[in-house]
Write a protein that holds these residues in place. Sequence first.
Motif, mmCIF file in Angstrom:
data_model
loop_
_atom_site.group_PDB
_atom_site.id
_atom_site.type_symbol
_atom_site.label_atom_id
_atom_site.label_comp_id
_atom_site.label_asym_id
_atom_site.label_seq_id
_atom_site.Cartn_x
_atom_site.Cartn_y
_atom_site.Cartn_z
ATOM 1 N N TYR A 289 0.821 -0.981 0.011
ATOM 2 C CA TYR A 289 -0.107 0.068 -0.066
ATOM 3 C C TYR A 289 0.915 1.226 -0.109
ATOM 4 O O TYR A 289 0.661 2.224 -0.691
ATOM 5 C CB TYR A 289 -0.899 -0.081 1.274
ATOM 6 N N THR A 290 1.871 1.209 0.894
ATOM 7 C CA THR A 290 2.478 2.640 1.000
ATOM 8 C C THR A 290 3.410 3.221 -0.027
ATOM 9 O O THR A 290 3.397 4.254 -0.414
ATOM 10 C CB THR A 290 3.471 2.446 2.434
ATOM 11 N N SER A 291 4.051 1.962 -0.744
ATOM 12 C CA SER A 291 4.940 2.426 -1.805
ATOM 13 C C SER A 291 4.066 2.974 -3.088
ATOM 14 O O SER A 291 4.773 3.664 -3.756
ATOM 15 C CB SER A 291 5.457 1.027 -2.309
ATOM 16 N N ILE A 292 2.790 2.781 -3.221
ATOM 17 C CA ILE A 292 1.988 3.362 -4.345
ATOM 18 C C ILE A 292 0.725 4.031 -4.254
ATOM 19 O O ILE A 292 0.311 4.394 -5.028
ATOM 20 C CB ILE A 292 1.709 2.307 -5.501
ATOM 21 N N ASN A 293 0.450 4.301 -3.119
ATOM 22 C CA ASN A 293 -0.827 4.664 -2.530
ATOM 23 C C ASN A 293 -0.884 6.363 -3.124
ATOM 24 O O ASN A 293 -1.844 6.807 -3.504
ATOM 25 C CB ASN A 293 -0.987 4.944 -1.256
ATOM 26 N N ALA A 294 0.245 7.018 -3.173
ATOM 27 C CA ALA A 294 0.362 8.576 -3.702
ATOM 28 C C ALA A 294 0.114 8.405 -5.339
ATOM 29 O O ALA A 294 -0.640 9.220 -5.669
ATOM 30 C CB ALA A 294 1.736 9.141 -3.238
ATOM 31 N N ILE A 295 0.799 7.735 -5.950
ATOM 32 C CA ILE A 295 0.571 7.707 -7.447
ATOM 33 C C ILE A 295 -0.937 7.320 -7.918
ATOM 34 O O ILE A 295 -1.366 7.680 -8.751
ATOM 35 C CB ILE A 295 1.576 6.880 -8.143
ATOM 36 N N VAL A 296 -1.360 6.110 -7.147
ATOM 37 C CA VAL A 296 -2.427 5.587 -7.253
ATOM 38 C C VAL A 296 -3.598 6.784 -7.416
ATOM 39 O O VAL A 296 -4.328 6.913 -8.223
ATOM 40 C CB VAL A 296 -2.794 4.334 -6.544
ATOM 41 N N LYS A 297 -3.622 7.292 -6.193
ATOM 42 C CA LYS A 297 -4.519 8.444 -5.998
ATOM 43 C C LYS A 297 -4.323 9.798 -6.924
ATOM 44 O O LYS A 297 -5.342 10.252 -7.500
ATOM 45 C CB LYS A 297 -4.492 9.036 -4.622
ATOM 46 N N ALA A 298 -3.020 10.015 -7.167
ATOM 47 C CA ALA A 298 -2.806 11.052 -8.193
ATOM 48 C C ALA A 298 -3.097 10.778 -9.479
ATOM 49 O O ALA A 298 -3.616 11.706 -10.331
ATOM 50 C CB ALA A 298 -1.312 11.329 -8.369
ATOM 51 N N GLU A 299 -3.317 9.589 -9.852
ATOM 52 C CA GLU A 299 -3.656 9.125 -11.420
ATOM 53 C C GLU A 299 -5.227 9.160 -11.491
ATOM 54 O O GLU A 299 -5.809 8.954 -12.574
ATOM 55 C CB GLU A 299 -3.070 7.606 -11.440
ATOM 56 N N LEU A 300 -6.050 9.349 -10.536
ATOM 57 C CA LEU A 300 -7.472 9.414 -10.744
ATOM 58 C C LEU A 300 -8.095 10.663 -11.055
ATOM 59 O O LEU A 300 -9.076 10.762 -11.500
ATOM 60 C CB LEU A 300 -8.032 8.906 -9.396
ATOM 61 N N PHE A 301 -7.188 11.722 -10.814
ATOM 62 C CA PHE A 301 -7.803 13.159 -10.997
ATOM 63 C C PHE A 301 -6.915 13.829 -11.984
ATOM 64 O O PHE A 301 -5.662 13.623 -12.066
ATOM 65 C CB PHE A 301 -7.707 13.954 -9.629
ATOM 66 N N GLY B 185 -8.230 16.755 -4.941
ATOM 67 C CA GLY B 185 -8.833 15.401 -5.029
ATOM 68 C C GLY B 185 -8.092 14.541 -4.398
ATOM 69 O O GLY B 185 -8.664 13.487 -3.443
ATOM 70 N N VAL B 186 -6.653 14.296 -4.156
ATOM 71 C CA VAL B 186 -5.761 13.544 -3.567
ATOM 72 C C VAL B 186 -5.943 13.541 -2.152
ATOM 73 O O VAL B 186 -6.239 12.897 -0.985
ATOM 74 C CB VAL B 186 -4.405 13.467 -3.786
ATOM 75 N N GLY B 187 -5.856 15.130 -1.825
ATOM 76 C CA GLY B 187 -5.836 15.691 -0.433
ATOM 77 C C GLY B 187 -7.010 15.384 0.695
ATOM 78 O O GLY B 187 -6.897 14.979 1.833
ATOM 79 N N LEU B 188 -8.067 15.977 0.194
ATOM 80 C CA LEU B 188 -9.329 16.019 1.158
ATOM 81 C C LEU B 188 -9.924 14.807 1.367
ATOM 82 O O LEU B 188 -9.972 14.488 2.779
ATOM 83 C CB LEU B 188 -10.550 16.940 0.490
ATOM 84 N N PRO B 189 -10.443 13.806 0.479
ATOM 85 C CA PRO B 189 -10.841 12.305 0.830
ATOM 86 C C PRO B 189 -9.649 11.847 1.663
ATOM 87 O O PRO B 189 -10.120 10.843 2.526
ATOM 88 C CB PRO B 189 -11.145 12.038 -0.522
ATOM 89 N N TYR B 190 -8.575 11.805 1.197
ATOM 90 C CA TYR B 190 -7.582 11.118 1.931
ATOM 91 C C TYR B 190 -7.405 11.667 3.460
ATOM 92 O O TYR B 190 -7.444 10.679 4.314
ATOM 93 C CB TYR B 190 -6.112 11.357 1.346
ATOM 94 N N ALA B 191 -7.267 12.938 3.788
ATOM 95 C CA ALA B 191 -7.134 13.362 4.961
ATOM 96 C C ALA B 191 -8.337 13.090 5.943
ATOM 97 O O ALA B 191 -8.374 12.725 7.038
ATOM 98 C CB ALA B 191 -6.923 15.037 4.746
ATOM 99 N N LEU B 192 -9.532 13.068 5.330
ATOM 100 C CA LEU B 192 -10.825 12.742 6.066
ATOM 101 C C LEU B 192 -10.827 11.423 6.383
ATOM 102 O O LEU B 192 -11.018 11.010 7.429
ATOM 103 C CB LEU B 192 -12.095 13.001 5.169
#
Length: 468
Positions: free
Chosen positions: A360-372, A380-387
Amino acid sequence: MTQPVGERRVVANVLRGSIGNLVEWYDWYVYAAFSVYFAKSFFPKGDSTAQLLSTAAVFAVGFLMRPLGGWALGRYADKFGRRSALTLSVTVMAAGSLLIAVTPGYQTIGIAAPLLLLLARLLQGLSVGGEYATSATYLSEVASTGKRGFYSSFQYVTLVAGQLVALGVQIILQQFLDNAQMNNWGWRIPFVIGAAAALIVMWLRRSMDESEHFQAAVEAERDSTSGAVSAVGAQQPARGSLRMLLQYPRECLLVIGLTLGGTVAFYTYTTYMQKFMINTSGISKSTVSWINFIALLVFVVLQPLAGALSDRIGRRKLLIFFGVAGTLLTVPIMTVLAHTKNPIAAWALMMGALVIITGYTSINAIVKAELFPTKIRALGVGLPYALTVAIFGGTAETIALSLKQAHHESLYFWYVAGCIGISLLTYWFMRETSSGSTIDADAAADISLTKADAPAAEPDRDLATVRP
């Protein structure tokens, strides 16, 4: 629009962005690493578990500010640039760390001590909430095509390295200061170090290159508003606004599902693991520090290896590995560790858990960034993740300590496994993000628009099919 930067420039940008990320997370984790020492300074006398529970509650409250940070700094990054947002976040972090370092104890100023600690933690939560969103976006955007998994993994390299440095500082101080000195004033030293380092990074970040994806988005928006704009086009939501984010409900739900199990597991296997080994396993503080330090050092090395692997086999397979292994093995690992006093065995069990969470940790940033798309990526990456992190990651340690105090600690193991199991459903049914990355699609669209503006340019048949 400028031409894409070379590989050496990519490496330089990743390194400069990562150094600041390391300092931010050092400041965040030093609180957890040294809470076993400063708990007595900020709260009334009582049993050690109650004092740790109080510091854990403040730790959790800090998480509640992360959605606000994810919204405010994510919006700021989408409107004014990734570099400006990253500089602002580290400035706020410096203020929080300095406040903790200079605040007198409960015996001196009474209730004001825990209140000032709370204020400092709120500032740090605001900073970290924005840091994750912006750094994940920045590292993903500056990375070269085909290596985005590898380069973006350095977000967690530096995130974990921040925790590693915090533990390293703790180990060094333990060698020179006795327990009484650590409890009285030694715990203040790492916060002073963090505040000073954050100020240095604030200066360094001002010289970072801005993301070319962000610059292209700004140029495209400027071109569209400078020409003839239709009435419908003029009513489009502003870049980085909540109205625009609401146009991507499916992606927001995916971020929540991706994060839920990962954040609970991460804070259990790293932050809480130190207290678990001390309070439950009965291993000495100094030994636990060494166990955590060596395990996290190996964990750091695993991140780019797994990130590079995701560039070859895809992100989804790694996420499914984490989901299956975490659901099935969390309870056995934690149960055995609770009855383990051997340091080598404890390290091996922790290392097994960290190998699992690497999926999870190695790719969670890129997976979320690739969605928006670029225009809403940071928010888009920050708000739902932070909640999600605030609700589940921030309360993980508090739930664990509360169940321990109620003599039902084993229930927490099942709670962690259940959260991972829920995320496994998301991983199983989601698409492979690397094969339909919005980052690459936006870049292709920018090139297509550039060709369309050139008088002698020929239309590109392949790029014309890419939707901006």
